[in-house]
Design a protein around this motif. Structure first.
Motif, PDB file in Angstrom:
ATOM      1  N   LEU A   1       0.833  -1.026   0.118  1.00  0.00           N
ATOM      2  CA  LEU A   1       0.316   0.140  -0.042  1.00  0.00           C
ATOM      3  C   LEU A   1       0.866   0.952  -0.373  1.00  0.00           C
ATOM      4  O   LEU A   1       0.879   2.002  -0.930  1.00  0.00           O
ATOM      5  N   GLY A   2       1.898   1.218   0.913  1.00  0.00           N
ATOM      6  CA  GLY A   2       2.945   2.756   1.003  1.00  0.00           C
ATOM      7  C   GLY A   2       3.171   2.708  -0.486  1.00  0.00           C
ATOM      8  O   GLY A   2       3.576   3.469  -0.891  1.00  0.00           O
ATOM      9  N   ALA A   3       4.016   1.660  -0.891  1.00  0.00           N
ATOM     10  CA  ALA A   3       4.509   1.797  -2.737  1.00  0.00           C
ATOM     11  C   ALA A   3       3.383   2.385  -3.645  1.00  0.00           C
ATOM     12  O   ALA A   3       3.797   3.275  -4.584  1.00  0.00           O
ATOM     13  N   GLY A   4       1.904   1.655  -3.532  1.00  0.00           N
ATOM     14  CA  GLY A   4       1.088   2.317  -4.647  1.00  0.00           C
ATOM     15  C   GLY A   4       0.897   3.697  -4.221  1.00  0.00           C
ATOM     16  O   GLY A   4       0.542   4.373  -5.145  1.00  0.00           O
ATOM     17  N   LEU A   5       0.523   4.388  -2.695  1.00  0.00           N
ATOM     18  CA  LEU A   5      -0.193   5.539  -2.800  1.00  0.00           C
ATOM     19  C   LEU A   5       1.184   6.333  -2.806  1.00  0.00           C
ATOM     20  O   LEU A   5       1.367   7.438  -2.993  1.00  0.00           O
ATOM     21  N   GLY A   6       2.406   5.525  -2.574  1.00  0.00           N
ATOM     22  CA  GLY A   6       3.737   7.324  -3.506  1.00  0.00           C
ATOM     23  C   GLY A   6       3.737   7.424  -4.063  1.00  0.00           C
ATOM     24  O   GLY A   6       3.859   8.118  -4.966  1.00  0.00           O
ATOM     25  N   ALA A   7       3.205   5.444  -4.988  1.00  0.00           N
ATOM     26  CA  ALA A   7       3.462   6.442  -6.721  1.00  0.00           C
ATOM     27  C   ALA A   7       2.201   7.478  -7.200  1.00  0.00           C
ATOM     28  O   ALA A   7       2.422   7.931  -7.578  1.00  0.00           O
ATOM     29  N   VAL A   8       1.339   7.173  -6.883  1.00  0.00           N
ATOM     30  CA  VAL A   8       0.159   8.249  -6.834  1.00  0.00           C
ATOM     31  C   VAL A   8       0.243   9.085  -7.080  1.00  0.00           C
ATOM     32  O   VAL A   8      -0.555  10.180  -7.413  1.00  0.00           O
ATOM     33  N   GLN A   9       0.774   9.147  -6.167  1.00  0.00           N
ATOM     34  CA  GLN A   9       0.776  10.862  -5.021  1.00  0.00           C
ATOM     35  C   GLN A   9       1.952  11.422  -6.290  1.00  0.00           C
ATOM     36  O   GLN A   9       0.926  12.530  -6.508  1.00  0.00           O
ATOM     37  N   ASN A  10       2.700  10.935  -6.464  1.00  0.00           N
ATOM     38  CA  ASN A  10       3.738  11.617  -7.533  1.00  0.00           C
ATOM     39  C   ASN A  10       3.438  11.474  -9.092  1.00  0.00           C
ATOM     40  O   ASN A  10       3.229  13.069  -9.704  1.00  0.00           O
ATOM     41  N   VAL A  11       2.695  10.514  -9.430  1.00  0.00           N
ATOM     42  CA  VAL A  11       2.748  11.172 -10.825  1.00  0.00           C
ATOM     43  C   VAL A  11       1.214  11.436 -10.902  1.00  0.00           C
ATOM     44  O   VAL A  11       0.697  12.405 -11.500  1.00  0.00           O
ATOM     45  N   THR A  12       0.621  11.385  -9.561  1.00  0.00           N
ATOM     46  CA  THR A  12      -0.957  12.609  -9.407  1.00  0.00           C
ATOM     47  C   THR A  12      -0.618  14.376 -10.364  1.00  0.00           C
ATOM     48  O   THR A  12      -1.553  14.749 -10.550  1.00  0.00           O
ATOM     49  N   LEU A  13       0.033  14.396  -9.517  1.00  0.00           N
ATOM     50  CA  LEU A  13       0.586  15.923  -9.842  1.00  0.00           C
ATOM     51  C   LEU A  13       1.300  16.208 -10.948  1.00  0.00           C
ATOM     52  O   LEU A  13       0.983  17.067 -11.132  1.00  0.00           O
ATOM     53  N   LEU A  14       2.288  15.234 -11.279  1.00  0.00           N
ATOM     54  CA  LEU A  14       2.698  15.281 -12.713  1.00  0.00           C
ATOM     55  C   LEU A  14       1.354  15.285 -13.333  1.00  0.00           C
ATOM     56  O   LEU A  14       2.175  16.545 -14.691  1.00  0.00           O
ATOM     57  N   VAL A  15       0.712  14.538 -13.814  1.00  0.00           N
ATOM     58  CA  VAL A  15      -0.495  15.149 -14.719  1.00  0.00           C
ATOM     59  C   VAL A  15      -1.405  16.084 -14.711  1.00  0.00           C
ATOM     60  O   VAL A  15      -1.985  16.825 -15.370  1.00  0.00           O
TER      61      VAL A  15
END
Length: 402
Positions: free
Chosen positions: A320-334
């Motif tokens: 979950l931590g790995a998924g949440l961290g990636a979602v945070q970064n990529v959604t900001l870039l998008v």
């Protein structure tokens, strides 16, 4: 000379990158030192256990409300002036917690600090992306995420330990750390100005003010990023529920602590590396993958509680931590890419409001749903289904992007 996009040169060698990293560490140290220690301090001065959580709620409400005003403030006064004001508002009031041992005073000081925290959270991703060449913004925002993670992992337990030992005054004094970051604004400004990167209202102007966006422009940017911010809100809702209630639902406090440490460490590593992966692979692949990983992590946590199984629970926390961290970064870039260069301040404000709102909603709703009958294992499983339901939004939001 700047390294080429996608090159292997370390971004830490670019002018201003270290300064912005140090600024983030100082600012977020202030926030995380008081995040869990303020409710403890409130109880120590006579507040009921039920009411003590209001201090976090008040600061978060102040933060979300102020985040919507940051773009207009940057347009009027310029990014660096507003950023400096944010550092002062976050750091200067912190030592004042101990001059009046009343709960209303704690709430008032926290509300003021929330205004400063709003500025920091909205503007620092813009600063990070403004100092790197095209094609390296994802990695830059990943470094920003890592700079947040370090004080998160250290600040919370240190603040709690000092407060539990009756030494909250040292927490209050140390939380003035953002004031030490004020001299870093000058090298940050010098690093941003030569490239003239237009990453938002007033950013390209450095200290000066930029053109004020019209209401229609801001509304258009909000509509453009609505889908991706909804993905973020749902995933952070689930993460907020885990952070709040995992220590409650496990009889072993030590196991819950280990699980949360693994969750935080995996999130920090993922948020850092997801930026570089997004630069190479593109968000069209990475965001849907991150959503699936986050849903898998919630499913494993639900299974770990239902079986019960310590191993499955800990694996779930990592996933979950790995998924949440990636979602945070990529959604900001998008969000930045969909809003366009001239509206990235607005995009950052909306993204941060969605993130903070999701965390707050999760801390409330997950507990209410679980208490209503299904329990936490089924509630976590429901969160996994809710995350998966955002997969079409993630795919649509990134369809026109690399």
């Amino acid at each position: 000379m700047l390294p080429p996009a996608g090159g292997g040169s370390s971004l830490w060698r670019l002018p201003g990158m270290r300064s912005q990293g140090y600024l983030c560490v100082l600012a977020f140290t202030s926030f995380f030192l008081t995040l869990s220690s303020l409710p403890l301090y409130s109880i120590a001065i006579g507040t009921s256990t039920g009411a003590a959580g209001l201090v976090t709620t008040v600061m978060l409400v102040s933060t979300v409300a102020a985040q919507t005003l940051v773009p207009a403030a940057v347009s009027r006064w310029g990014l660096l002036r507003v950023l400096g004001a944010g550092l002062v508002l976050l750091g200067a009031p912190a030592p004042l917690y101990v001059i009046e041992h009343q709960f209303w005073w704690v709430l008032l000081v926290s509300a003021v600090r929330g205004l400063g925290f709003a500025v920091i959270t909205v503007l620092m991703p813009l600063v990070a992306s403004a100092m790197v060449p095209a094609g390296r913004q994802g990695e830059a925002i990943g470094i920003y995420g890592l700079a947040i993670a370090v004080p998160n992992l250290l600040g919370v337990p240190i603040g709690v330990a000092l407060t539990s030992a009756g030494e909250f005054r040292w927490v209050a004094i140390a939380s003035a750390a953002p004031l030490l970051a004020l001299p870093l604004l000058r090298p940050i400004g010098r690093a941003m100005l030569p490239r003239g990167v237009g990453v938002g209202v007033g950013v390209g102007a450095g200290v000066g003010a930029g053109a004020e966006p019209t209401r229609a422009d801001a509304s258009g940017a909000v509509r453009a990023i609505a889908g991706v911010t909804l993905v973020l809100l749902v995933v952070t809702l689930s993460g907020g529920g885990v952070l709040t209630f995992l220590p409650v639902v496990r009889s072993s406090g030590r196991l819950a602590t280990v699980a949360l440490l693994l969750f935080g460490a995996a999130g920090a590593l993922s948020r850092w590396r997801a930026g570089a992966l997004s630069d190479r692979w593109g968000s069209r692949v990475l965001l849907p993958t991150a959503v699936i990983v986050a849903a898998g992590g919630m499913t494993l946590l639900a299974m770990g509680l239902a079986l019960p199984s310590t191993v499955v629970l800990l694996i779930g926390a990592v996933v979950l931590g790995a998924g949440l961290g990636a979602v945070q970064n990529v959604t900001l870039l998008v969000a930045f890419r969909r809003a366009g260069p001239a509206k990235q301040t607005t995009a950052s404000a909306v993204w941060n409001a969605a993130y903070d709102s999701g965390t707050a909603i999760g801390a409330l709703v997950v507990g209410l749903v679980a208490a209503g009958g299904p329990g936490f294992s089924w509630t976590f499983a429901g969160c996994a289904v809710l995350i998966l339901a955002t997969l079409p939004l993630a795919m649509t939001a990134t369809r026109s992007l690399r």
